[in-house]
Design a protein around this motif. Structure first.
Motif: not given
Lengths: 303, 496
Positions: A36, A200-203
């Motif tokens: 995101e 996995l959440h990558l900002y």
């Protein structure tokens, strides 16, 4: 880790530690990454670069409202099925071998199985194609937030087990290596928890000055260092203003190319004013910034 | 170490980061992969696995720094300790007179070698130092108690492990209020063997042999250092675990309390609660069906789907048509008595943007004006305070407000419109003009009147609920966040 970063840099993608970690973890844990961040910070680019780096084919699925399984996973080749039935009509008698009565004919037909619903008649769409790649691949599911809620649920099976179920055939699993999956989202709406849980959440935020300078250096190497410093500083000043759409990295790169084309040595207010439409995409923004241009430019020039 | 991570996740959950069991497992896998050695790497890795929104990432950052501080501090301390040990040696080399200097430096070790260490420590040390006799350098006796031995060996790792274990044993995670800090510090120390140590110290002090007495001093110094450490540890546990428990209590209370009684300093918290409630409602109501069985035939899709039926078209597909969204008109009385309720209702309505149809809002005390645009242009809080500032003056006149509404936008009310009126219907004995309300009632889909006053005072004094009530589809008492949540939830069911 450093090797990974260096590799990315070789492919002209300057990444932060956080991004490198994400790719590292995703690779080793075989988990999809949900990326995101504001538009234009290189979310899609990351997937493309990763594909180039691992030397894997990139399969891209662009999401939009109304996207459904027949466009994302598979579809039957109806035309082919129809054509074959037409052609085979002639040979039907042979197949039935003079079977008498309805029951017998049906029984005989059963012996042939469901040839019409076998893999030959299956048109694989991106998701299925990704699973069938023999050496693994990079699957990019772009702008997942544009799709409907239903589609998100459709993705879940794919993301957690790397398989899809086709009722007529059964479950198709990833051949040898599961694909590396990148999902990008611009946050136009909240992604469901179920989907987030599997990723996995990558900002990716806007980069800091130093990083952005390196990015520009990698992307537009011809630009002189002083001008590079000035334009990055200028963009950062702009990002602090209250704008409808702040310029992203892609706009910085475009601007750098523009300035290069104009053989610019150094920023000046008039020049900035003339090229402002490269970095700002709303008339309101351009008008708002117009008054500030001279102040910002002189500030930037001073360093 | 698994325990550490599990506790960390618990602490995260306490700070409102939603973490599922699956994510916990992922975290374990990730940690297995990256290990605990590189702190920054660990942090980056976990921040990919555990928090899943931007806000959660921020919370995660602070939480991580707080929770995994110990390793860091330990490193610093160790360094500081090495230094002070050198100091000790120097002091000893210079002879007996410098014993006090060594002492002072020894005291520093609990404080990461900060120069102001001695001052910061408070007066009790001064007193103790006075009592302390000057023993000069020389050999130390062997410590006897297990804790004493540990302290003398200076093995920080072992000590911290013991400290955590003792913490577990006395359930330090259940600490609730900050006054318990002293108690827990004491308990942990006792669990680690404080009593034995104290006995040994007092024995050593009374002993004849100089090395024994020297040991006594040294042990006491180290005991005090340990106490500092334990206090730090308890403090951190408190911040991680108890803080949010207290917060939860407060939140529960705030949900039920009357909105007009909420103090100004709680507004921030309330807003958070409202957003969270709104988010829950939003996710509940966003799962509506998108494809409507009407509108134009989607020819290509129909043909494609019906090929499998030999081209006989019997499974029809329609172009999904979005009927234009229903509207909500919110008319809020913002005069003094009701202003707070209006504030929270507007907050609620606008937090639901995602699932709520277009909201147009109006504010009045005597004259009515539309404030929709204010909300479009400004941030929520600003818009609300501007609304209240601009329209809150003046005495309430419902008749005038209804008149204004009729003049400006009654013709835009149609059978898909829901009108919400928030007000106490106290009209200062003016003309109620309920016939306008009837007109609105006839035109709209639903008219809901929310009254912050308790039902039994609705018709007392200048309140006109009796006149307005018949022209509403629904009349509700609404004076706490819980009421608001229920009503807005119902509203979503009705309008969508």
């Amino acid at each position: 880790m450093d090797a990974l970063k260096a590799n990315f840099e070789k492919h002209n993608y300057i990444c932060s530690d956080q991004i490198a970690t994400a790719v590292y973890l995703s690779f080793h844990l075989s988990k999809p990454i949900l990326i995101e961040g504001p538009p234009g910070v290189g979310k899609t680019e990351l997937a493309k670069t990763a594909a180039a780096m691992f030397e894997l084919p990139l399969i891209r699925l662009q999401c939009y409202e109304g996207l459904d399984e027949s466009k994302a996973i598979y579809e039957w080749k109806y035309g082919k099925q129809l054509l074959y039935t037409q052609v085979l009509k002639e040979t039907l008698d042979e197949v039935l071998q003079g079977a008498k009565g309805f029951t017998e004919s049906v029984r005989r037909l059963h012996e042939f199985g469901d040839i019409f619903f076998s893999e030959e008649f299956l048109e694989p769409r991106p998701l299925l194609k990704a699973l069938k790649e023999p050496n693994g691949c990079v699957l990019l599911i772009d702008e997942v937030d544009k799709s409907d809620h239903e589609f998100e649920s459709l993705l879940l099976e794919m993301l957690s087990d790397y398989q899809v179920s086709i009722p007529e055939i059964g479950t198709v699993k990833a051949k040898t290596k599961p694909p590396m999956v990148f999902l990008t989202s611009n946050n136009t709406r909240e992604i469901s928890d179920a989907l987030k849980r599997r990723c996995l959440h990558l900002y990716i935020p806007f980069p800091d000055v130093e990083l952005e300078q390196r990015i520009i250096h990698a992307r537009v190497p011809e630009i002189p260092p002083e001008l590079r410093r000035q334009l990055v500083a200028f963009i950062h000043e702009l990002r602090d203003l209250d704008l409808k759409k702040v310029p992203a990295i892609s706009e910085t790169i475009d601007w750098a190319r523009t300035l290069l084309l104009l053989h610019t040595e150094s920023l000046d207010p008039q020049l900035v004013r003339d090229t402002l439409n490269v970095i700002l995409k709303f008339q309101d923004d351009i008008e708002n910034v117009d008054a500030e241009i001279s102040t910002i430019t002189s500030k930037v020039l001073k360093g | 170490m698994d325990r550490t991570l599990a506790n960390f996740i618990r602490a995260l959950r306490n700070s409102d980061v939603r973490i599922s069991t699956a994510e916990t497992l992922d975290a374990f896998n990730a940690v297995e992969l990256v290990g605990y050695r590189d702190r920054a790497f660990l942090k980056r890795s976990l921040s990919l696995v555990l928090p899943k929104t931007e806000q959660e990432k921020e919370t995660f950052d602070t939480c991580f720094d707080q929770y995994f501080k110990f390793t860091d501090v330990k490193g610093e301390r160790k360094a500081a300790n090495d230094e002070s040990e050198e100091g000790d040696e120097q002091g000893e080399g210079q002879g007996g007179g410098d014993g006090q200097g060594g002492e002072a430096q020894g005291n520093n070790r609990g404080q990461s070698g900060a120069p102001s260490g001695k001052k910061g420590k408070g007066s009790n040390y001064l007193i103790e130092e006075e009592v302390e006799e000057d023993l000069g350098p020389g050999a130390l006796a062997e410590a006897q108690s297990p804790l004493g031995q540990l302290l003398m060996q200076n093995s920080k790792v072992e000590l911290s492990v013991q400290m955590s274990a003792a913490g577990e044993a006395v359930d330090v995670r259940d600490i609730q209020v900050f006054t318990q800090k002293g108690l827990f510090t004491r308990r942990i120390m006792e669990e680690m063997g404080l009593n034995d140590l104290n006995r040994e110290i007092s024995d050593a002090r009374e002993a004849r042999a100089i090395p024994q007495r020297r040991l006594g001093q040294e042990l006491r110094r180290r005991r005090d250092w340990l106490r500092e450490q334990v206090r730090d540890y308890v403090e951190r546990q408190f911040l991680l675990h108890a803080d949010s428990t207290g917060k939860r209590l407060r939140e529960d209370l705030l949900r039920k309390v009357k909105l007009s009684n909420i103090e100004h300093r709680s507004f921030r918290l309330i807003q958070e609660i409202v957003f969270r409630m709104a988010k829950r409602l939003a996710s509940l109501h966003s799962r509506r069906k998108k494809v409507f069985k009407r509108g134009a035939l989607n020819i290509s899709r129909t043909l494609r789907h019906n090929m499998s039926y030999d081209g006989v078209i019997f499974d029809l597909h329609w172009k999904s048509v979005k009927i234009d969204r229903p509207k909500v008109f919110a008319i809020c009385d913002v005069s003094g008595s009701v202003a707070n309720y209006a504030r929270f209702m507007l907050m609620f309505l606008y937090s639901l943007e995602e699932v709520m149809p277009k909201v147009r809002s109006f504010a009045f005390s005597s004259d009515l004006a539309e404030v929709t645009e204010l909300f479009e242009r400004n941030k929520l809080e600003d818009a609300i305070s501007k609304t209240l500032r601009d329209y809150a003056g003046g005495s309430t006149d419902y008749g005038q407000a209804l008149e204004d509404f009729k003049r400006t936008c009654l013709d835009q009310v149609d059978n898909r419109t829901t009108i919400i009126i928030l007000g106490d219907a106290r009209n200062n004995y003016g003309d109620a003009k309920q016939e306008i309300l009837k007109e609105m009632y006839d035109r709209c889909k639903r008219l809901i009147w929310l009254n912050p006053e308790p039902r039994n005072s609705w018709n007392v004094g200048d309140a006109e609920m009796r006149k307005y009530g018949p022209y509403c589809h629904q009349v509700d008492e609404c004076n706490s966040l819980m009421h608001l949540e229920r009503i807005v939830g119902n509203l979503l069911r009705v309008v969508n």
